[in-house]
Write a protein that holds these residues in place. Structure first.
Motif, PDB file in Angstrom:
ATOM      1  N   LEU A 161     -24.295  19.885 -36.147  1.00 51.01           N
ATOM      2  CA  LEU A 161     -24.960  18.616 -35.829  1.00 51.01           C
ATOM      3  C   LEU A 161     -24.319  17.953 -34.611  1.00 51.01           C
ATOM      4  O   LEU A 161     -25.013  17.500 -33.695  1.00 51.01           O
ATOM      5  CB  LEU A 161     -24.894  17.669 -37.031  1.00 51.01           C
ATOM      6  CG  LEU A 161     -25.816  17.985 -38.198  1.00 51.01           C
ATOM      7  CD1 LEU A 161     -25.374  17.239 -39.453  1.00 51.01           C
ATOM      8  CD2 LEU A 161     -27.254  17.634 -37.846  1.00 51.01           C
ATOM      9  N   ILE A 162     -22.996  17.890 -34.609  1.00 54.87           N
ATOM     10  CA  ILE A 162     -22.284  17.226 -33.519  1.00 54.87           C
ATOM     11  C   ILE A 162     -22.517  17.951 -32.195  1.00 54.87           C
ATOM     12  O   ILE A 162     -22.732  17.316 -31.162  1.00 54.87           O
ATOM     13  CB  ILE A 162     -20.782  17.096 -33.856  1.00 54.87           C
ATOM     14  CG1 ILE A 162     -20.605  16.114 -35.030  1.00 54.87           C
ATOM     15  CG2 ILE A 162     -19.980  16.661 -32.639  1.00 54.87           C
ATOM     16  CD1 ILE A 162     -19.233  16.151 -35.672  1.00 54.87           C
ATOM     17  N   GLU A 163     -22.512  19.279 -32.223  1.00 54.25           N
ATOM     18  CA  GLU A 163     -22.759  20.055 -30.999  1.00 54.25           C
ATOM     19  C   GLU A 163     -24.160  19.809 -30.445  1.00 54.25           C
ATOM     20  O   GLU A 163     -24.387  19.934 -29.245  1.00 54.25           O
ATOM     21  CB  GLU A 163     -22.585  21.554 -31.279  1.00 54.25           C
ATOM     22  CG  GLU A 163     -21.154  21.967 -31.480  1.00 54.25           C
ATOM     23  CD  GLU A 163     -21.031  23.388 -32.033  1.00 54.25           C
ATOM     24  OE1 GLU A 163     -22.055  24.115 -32.094  1.00 54.25           O
ATOM     25  OE2 GLU A 163     -19.912  23.769 -32.414  1.00 54.25           O
ATOM     26  N   ARG A 164     -25.085  19.471 -31.310  1.00 54.83           N
ATOM     27  CA  ARG A 164     -26.482  19.249 -30.894  1.00 54.83           C
ATOM     28  C   ARG A 164     -26.875  17.785 -30.967  1.00 54.83           C
ATOM     29  O   ARG A 164     -28.028  17.451 -31.158  1.00 54.83           O
ATOM     30  CB  ARG A 164     -27.411  20.095 -31.775  1.00 54.83           C
ATOM     31  CG  ARG A 164     -27.296  21.564 -31.448  1.00 54.83           C
ATOM     32  CD  ARG A 164     -27.695  22.443 -32.612  1.00 54.83           C
ATOM     33  NE  ARG A 164     -27.466  23.848 -32.295  1.00 54.83           N
ATOM     34  CZ  ARG A 164     -26.272  24.440 -32.398  1.00 54.83           C
ATOM     35  NH1 ARG A 164     -25.216  23.771 -32.803  1.00 54.83           N
ATOM     36  NH2 ARG A 164     -26.135  25.713 -32.086  1.00 54.83           N
ATOM     37  N   ARG A 165     -25.893  16.910 -30.783  1.00 55.48           N
ATOM     38  CA  ARG A 165     -26.139  15.468 -30.954  1.00 55.48           C
ATOM     39  C   ARG A 165     -27.312  14.959 -30.124  1.00 55.48           C
ATOM     40  O   ARG A 165     -28.009  14.055 -30.542  1.00 55.48           O
ATOM     41  CB  ARG A 165     -24.873  14.671 -30.690  1.00 55.48           C
ATOM     42  CG  ARG A 165     -24.472  14.539 -29.246  1.00 55.48           C
ATOM     43  CD  ARG A 165     -23.250  13.666 -29.011  1.00 55.48           C
ATOM     44  NE  ARG A 165     -22.064  14.030 -29.735  1.00 55.48           N
ATOM     45  CZ  ARG A 165     -21.201  14.980 -29.372  1.00 55.48           C
ATOM     46  NH1 ARG A 165     -21.423  15.674 -28.273  1.00 55.48           N
ATOM     47  NH2 ARG A 165     -20.139  15.231 -30.073  1.00 55.48           N
ATOM     48  N   GLU A 166     -27.553  15.541 -28.965  1.00 55.36           N
ATOM     49  CA  GLU A 166     -28.662  15.077 -28.119  1.00 55.36           C
ATOM     50  C   GLU A 166     -30.014  15.271 -28.801  1.00 55.36           C
ATOM     51  O   GLU A 166     -30.910  14.455 -28.646  1.00 55.36           O
ATOM     52  CB  GLU A 166     -28.633  15.779 -26.761  1.00 55.36           C
ATOM     53  CG  GLU A 166     -27.465  15.370 -25.894  1.00 55.36           C
ATOM     54  CD  GLU A 166     -27.369  13.859 -25.670  1.00 55.36           C
ATOM     55  OE1 GLU A 166     -28.405  13.235 -25.385  1.00 55.36           O
ATOM     56  OE2 GLU A 166     -26.263  13.309 -25.817  1.00 55.36           O
ATOM     57  N   LEU A 167     -30.154  16.348 -29.565  1.00 52.10           N
ATOM     58  CA  LEU A 167     -31.386  16.595 -30.305  1.00 52.10           C
ATOM     59  C   LEU A 167     -31.651  15.476 -31.306  1.00 52.10           C
ATOM     60  O   LEU A 167     -32.797  15.143 -31.592  1.00 52.10           O
ATOM     61  CB  LEU A 167     -31.300  17.942 -31.047  1.00 52.10           C
ATOM     62  CG  LEU A 167     -32.426  18.271 -32.027  1.00 52.10           C
ATOM     63  CD1 LEU A 167     -33.757  18.416 -31.289  1.00 52.10           C
ATOM     64  CD2 LEU A 167     -32.102  19.531 -32.801  1.00 52.10           C
ATOM     65  N   PHE A 168     -30.577  14.873 -31.831  1.00 50.56           N
ATOM     66  CA  PHE A 168     -30.676  13.872 -32.884  1.00 50.56           C
ATOM     67  C   PHE A 168     -30.564  12.441 -32.366  1.00 50.56           C
ATOM     68  O   PHE A 168     -30.452  11.511 -33.155  1.00 50.56           O
ATOM     69  CB  PHE A 168     -29.619  14.152 -33.958  1.00 50.56           C
ATOM     70  CG  PHE A 168     -29.827  15.473 -34.633  1.00 50.56           C
ATOM     71  CD1 PHE A 168     -30.718  15.592 -35.686  1.00 50.56           C
ATOM     72  CD2 PHE A 168     -29.177  16.615 -34.186  1.00 50.56           C
ATOM     73  CE1 PHE A 168     -30.937  16.817 -36.297  1.00 50.56           C
ATOM     74  CE2 PHE A 168     -29.385  17.835 -34.795  1.00 50.56           C
ATOM     75  CZ  PHE A 168     -30.264  17.939 -35.855  1.00 50.56           C
ATOM     76  N   SER A 169     -30.612  12.259 -31.045  1.00 49.27           N
ATOM     77  CA  SER A 169     -30.538  10.910 -30.480  1.00 49.27           C
ATOM     78  C   SER A 169     -31.747  10.098 -30.909  1.00 49.27           C
ATOM     79  O   SER A 169     -32.859  10.597 -30.957  1.00 49.27           O
ATOM     80  CB  SER A 169     -30.480  10.958 -28.953  1.00 49.27           C
ATOM     81  OG  SER A 169     -29.254  11.489 -28.534  1.00 49.27           O
ATOM     82  N   TYR A 170     -31.504   8.842 -31.216  1.00 53.17           N
ATOM     83  CA  TYR A 170     -32.597   7.958 -31.634  1.00 53.17           C
ATOM     84  C   TYR A 170     -32.846   6.937 -30.549  1.00 53.17           C
ATOM     85  O   TYR A 170     -31.898   6.349 -30.062  1.00 53.17           O
ATOM     86  CB  TYR A 170     -32.249   7.265 -32.951  1.00 53.17           C
ATOM     87  CG  TYR A 170     -33.410   6.463 -33.472  1.00 53.17           C
ATOM     88  CD1 TYR A 170     -34.439   7.088 -34.150  1.00 53.17           C
ATOM     89  CD2 TYR A 170     -33.494   5.106 -33.226  1.00 53.17           C
ATOM     90  CE1 TYR A 170     -35.534   6.366 -34.602  1.00 53.17           C
ATOM     91  CE2 TYR A 170     -34.578   4.379 -33.688  1.00 53.17           C
ATOM     92  CZ  TYR A 170     -35.589   5.019 -34.372  1.00 53.17           C
ATOM     93  OH  TYR A 170     -36.672   4.308 -34.810  1.00 53.17           O
ATOM     94  N   PRO A 171     -34.086   6.691 -30.144  1.00 52.80           N
ATOM     95  CA  PRO A 171     -35.272   7.256 -30.751  1.00 52.80           C
ATOM     96  C   PRO A 171     -35.273   8.762 -30.581  1.00 52.80           C
ATOM     97  O   PRO A 171     -34.928   9.277 -29.522  1.00 52.80           O
ATOM     98  CB  PRO A 171     -36.434   6.621 -30.017  1.00 52.80           C
ATOM     99  CG  PRO A 171     -35.876   5.740 -28.981  1.00 52.80           C
ATOM    100  CD  PRO A 171     -34.390   5.792 -29.051  1.00 52.80           C
TER     101      PRO A 171
END
Length: 175
Positions: A161-171
């Motif tokens: 999750l942390i490595e892909r934090r950009e995917l999970f940026s909100y909005p």
């Protein structure tokens, strides 16, 4: 902040995984909050407590505060489904928010699946699915390229999750 959804059948282990991720993120110095959708009624209070009595007497909102806990209860007369953006707006700023349920919300989601339940995954092929978390081998019919995360290794899931934090940026970016 980053927002990650967790979906799956009842009893699949969503809550257990989120608990483990909260510990993993906390150990890394990251603050995380949780929003959980409940399909059924629930009570935070116990009958006879002052806040319960206030709510039952007709208070629109009851806010209970102690030195270490704050709880806001708002009872509506009509059934109302809250939208995820509205609920996210109620939270203080944190590093991550884990969302349990809200399967139709436009956020990247991880499906938690257990073969032992004898049911196929519910969300394979739907937009917004970022990964499948399961024990051992993934089910047949996996979309090509969909990551499979080992459910029994929450430290690795946290790192993913942390490595892909950009995917999970909100909005949330819609995968």
């Amino acid at each position: 902040m980053q927002v990650a959804g967790f979906v799956g059948s009842s009893g699949s282990g969503k809550t257990t995984l989120i608990e483990a991720l909260l510990r993993e993120f906390g150990a890394r110095g990251l603050r995380a909050s949780v929003i959980k959708h409940a399909h059924h009624g629930f009570e935070l209070d116990r009958e006879g407590k002052d806040s319960w009595r206030h709510r039952k007497a007709g208070a629109f909102e009851v806010l209970v505060a102690s030195p270490h806990l704050l709880a806001l209860q708002r009872e509506t007369r009509e059934a109302r489904e809250y939208e995820l953006p509205e609920l996210l707006g109620l939270l203080r700023e944190v590093d991550w928010v884990f969302v349990e349920g809200f399967s139709q919300a436009p956020i990247p989601r991880i499906e938690v699946w257990r073969a032992a339940h004898g049911r196929a995954p519910r969300f394979l092929g739907q937009s917004g699915l970022a990964a499948l978390a399961c024990h051992g081998e993934a089910p047949a019919g996996m979309p090509p390229g969909l990551p499979v995360l080992e459910l029994g290794q929450p430290g690795r899931i946290a790192a993913w999750l942390i490595e892909r934090r950009e995917l999970f940026s909100y909005p949330a970016a819609r995968p």
